[in-house]
Design an enzyme around this catalytic site. Structure first.
Site, PDB file in Angstrom:
ATOM      1  N   SER A  65       0.821  -1.216   0.000  1.00 35.12           N
ATOM      2  CA  SER A  65       0.000   0.000   0.000  1.00 35.12           C
ATOM      3  C   SER A  65       0.857   1.270   0.000  1.00 35.12           C
ATOM      4  O   SER A  65       0.466   2.289  -0.572  1.00 35.12           O
ATOM      5  CB  SER A  65      -0.940   0.009   1.205  1.00 35.12           C
ATOM      6  N   PHE A  66       2.010   1.196   0.664  1.00 38.38           N
ATOM      7  CA  PHE A  66       2.895   2.377   0.682  1.00 38.38           C
ATOM      8  C   PHE A  66       3.263   2.798  -0.733  1.00 38.38           C
ATOM      9  O   PHE A  66       3.412   3.999  -1.024  1.00 38.38           O
ATOM     10  CB  PHE A  66       4.159   2.053   1.496  1.00 38.38           C
ATOM     11  N   GLU A  67       3.405   1.804  -1.629  1.00 36.13           N
ATOM     12  CA  GLU A  67       3.823   2.085  -3.006  1.00 36.13           C
ATOM     13  C   GLU A  67       2.666   2.579  -3.896  1.00 36.13           C
ATOM     14  O   GLU A  67       2.886   2.948  -5.061  1.00 36.13           O
ATOM     15  CB  GLU A  67       4.462   0.844  -3.633  1.00 36.13           C
ATOM     16  N   SER A  90      -4.846  -3.080   1.060  1.00 39.64           N
ATOM     17  CA  SER A  90      -5.406  -3.674   2.280  1.00 39.64           C
ATOM     18  C   SER A  90      -4.306  -3.701   3.333  1.00 39.64           C
ATOM     19  O   SER A  90      -3.312  -4.415   3.174  1.00 39.64           O
ATOM     20  CB  SER A  90      -5.885  -5.098   1.980  1.00 39.64           C
ATOM     21  N   HIS A  98       3.830  -0.401  12.813  1.00 42.78           N
ATOM     22  CA  HIS A  98       4.007  -0.306  11.361  1.00 42.78           C
ATOM     23  C   HIS A  98       2.681   0.024  10.668  1.00 42.78           C
ATOM     24  O   HIS A  98       2.632   0.838   9.740  1.00 42.78           O
ATOM     25  CB  HIS A  98       4.562  -1.632  10.835  1.00 42.78           C
ATOM     26  N   PHE A 123      -9.553   6.637  -2.969  1.00 47.47           N
ATOM     27  CA  PHE A 123      -8.924   5.935  -1.842  1.00 47.47           C
ATOM     28  C   PHE A 123      -9.688   4.637  -1.560  1.00 47.47           C
ATOM     29  O   PHE A 123     -10.708   4.637  -0.877  1.00 47.47           O
ATOM     30  CB  PHE A 123      -8.952   6.857  -0.627  1.00 47.47           C
TER      31      PHE A 123
HETATM   32  N1  LIG Z   1       1.925  -4.768   6.284  1.00 53.04           N
HETATM   33  C1  LIG Z   1       1.333  -4.316   5.165  1.00 53.04           C
HETATM   34  C2  LIG Z   1       2.063  -3.643   4.193  1.00 53.04           C
HETATM   35  N2  LIG Z   1       3.381  -3.429   4.349  1.00 53.04           N
HETATM   36  C3  LIG Z   1       4.286  -3.147   3.275  1.00 53.04           C
HETATM   37  C4  LIG Z   1       4.373  -1.682   2.873  1.00 53.04           C
HETATM   38  O1  LIG Z   1       3.180  -1.247   2.256  1.00 53.04           O
HETATM   39  C5  LIG Z   1       5.503  -1.477   1.890  1.00 53.04           C
HETATM   40  O2  LIG Z   1       5.305  -2.285   0.762  1.00 53.04           O
HETATM   41  C6  LIG Z   1       6.870  -1.766   2.459  1.00 53.04           C
HETATM   42  O3  LIG Z   1       7.075  -1.047   3.659  1.00 53.04           O
HETATM   43  C7  LIG Z   1       7.980  -1.370   1.457  1.00 53.04           C
HETATM   44  O4  LIG Z   1       7.960   0.022   1.199  1.00 53.04           O
HETATM   45  N3  LIG Z   1       1.442  -3.222   3.053  1.00 53.04           N
HETATM   46  C8  LIG Z   1       0.108  -3.420   2.865  1.00 53.04           C
HETATM   47  O5  LIG Z   1      -0.441  -3.015   1.839  1.00 53.04           O
HETATM   48  N4  LIG Z   1      -0.609  -4.070   3.815  1.00 53.04           N
HETATM   49  C9  LIG Z   1      -0.042  -4.520   4.967  1.00 53.04           C
HETATM   50  O6  LIG Z   1      -0.772  -5.100   5.811  1.00 53.04           O
HETATM   51  C1  LIG Z   2       0.216  -3.345   8.761  1.00 54.93           C
HETATM   52  C2  LIG Z   2       1.573  -3.799   8.919  1.00 54.93           C
HETATM   53  O1  LIG Z   2       2.467  -3.108   8.584  1.00 54.93           O
HETATM   54  C3  LIG Z   2       1.795  -5.107   9.495  1.00 54.93           C
HETATM   55  O2  LIG Z   2       0.830  -6.039   9.366  1.00 54.93           O
HETATM   56  C4  LIG Z   2       3.117  -5.435  10.022  1.00 54.93           C
HETATM   57  O3  LIG Z   2       3.017  -6.375  11.067  1.00 54.93           O
HETATM   58  P1  LIG Z   2       3.899  -6.246  12.356  1.00 54.93           P
HETATM   59  O4  LIG Z   2       3.546  -4.952  13.006  1.00 54.93           O
HETATM   60  O5  LIG Z   2       3.488  -7.429  13.201  1.00 54.93           O
HETATM   61  O6  LIG Z   2       5.327  -6.303  11.920  1.00 54.93           O
END
Ligand SMILES: Nc1c(NC[C@H](O)[C@H](O)[C@H](O)CO)[nH]c(=O)[nH]c1=O
Ligand SMILES: CC(=O)[C@@H](O)COP(=O)(O)O
Length: 165
Positions: A65-67, A90, A98, A123
């Site tokens: 999602s960050f990307e 999602s 995080h 969004f």
């Molecule tokens: N934990 C979730 C992530 N984490 C990854 C970040 O979005 C990103 O890809 C990474 O930090 C590299 O920049 N992304 C989601 O979309 N959903 C998650 O639950």
């Molecule tokens: C939403 C998140 O970034 C995530 O699910 C990461 O999980 P954690 O906080 O247990 O490392």
């Protein structure tokens, strides 16, 4: 009213502009892909149901999602004819903070694209406490957030068109 009292897939086609002349971008995050694919399908089906044609719907994937922010930005820069872009992601709460950082960044980033850009970016990012909440909102008992996002995209594409001098 909370989503629990709403069906995210409910729309009245009579109140929605015909989408046949609009071009849509959809950027899909691969994280929790079973959820984001459900939302992609909901969005795609609703766009088609409202008149959009396959050739006018472009899809890109991004890792998380960050990307979505960069993906949407580059998509708008790469296609000069898009009328709206849908960002699908999602994020599900884990054990650390995080979750908060990713949710905050993607919401602010997509908001910034709407403020600075000319194309509406929708969004469609679920920010759920657990997998069940995500399932319920991506084609489950509360409907599909992707459908809701597609309707928003069509309405915003029409607004953009109507607001031109
Ligand atoms: N934990 C979730 C992530 N984490 C990854 C970040 O979005 C990103 O890809 C990474 O930090 C590299 O920049 N992304 C989601 O979309 N959903 C998650 O639950
Ligand atoms: C939403 C998140 O970034 C995530 O699910 C990461 O999980 P954690 O906080 O247990 O490392």
């Amino acid at each position: 009213m909370a989503t629990a009292n709403t069906n995210l897939s409910a729309y009245d086609k009579n109140t929605i502009p015909n989408a046949k002349d609009f071009r849509f971008g959809i950027v899909v995050s691969e994280w929790n892909h079973e959820i984001t694919e459900g939302m992609f399908q909901g969005a795609f089906d609703a766009l088609k149901d409202c008149g959009a044609i396959n050739e006018n719907i472009v899809r890109w994937n991004v890792p998380g999602s960050f990307e979505l922010i960069y993906g949407c930005k580059r998509m708008v820069e790469s296609y000069d004819m898009l009328d709206a872009v849908i960002a699908i992601g999602s994020v599900i709460q884990g054990e650390t903070k995080h979750f908060d950082y990713v949710c905050e960044a993607v919401a602010q980033g997509i908001k910034d694209l709407n403020v600075t850009g000319n194309i509406p970016i929708i969004f469609c990012v679920l920010t759920d406490n657990n997998m069940q909440q995500a399932i319920d909102r991506s084609g489950g008992k509360h409907g599909n957030k992707g459908t809701e996002a597609a309707i928003a995209a069509i309405k915003m594409a029409q607004l953009r068109k109507d607001s031109r001098f």
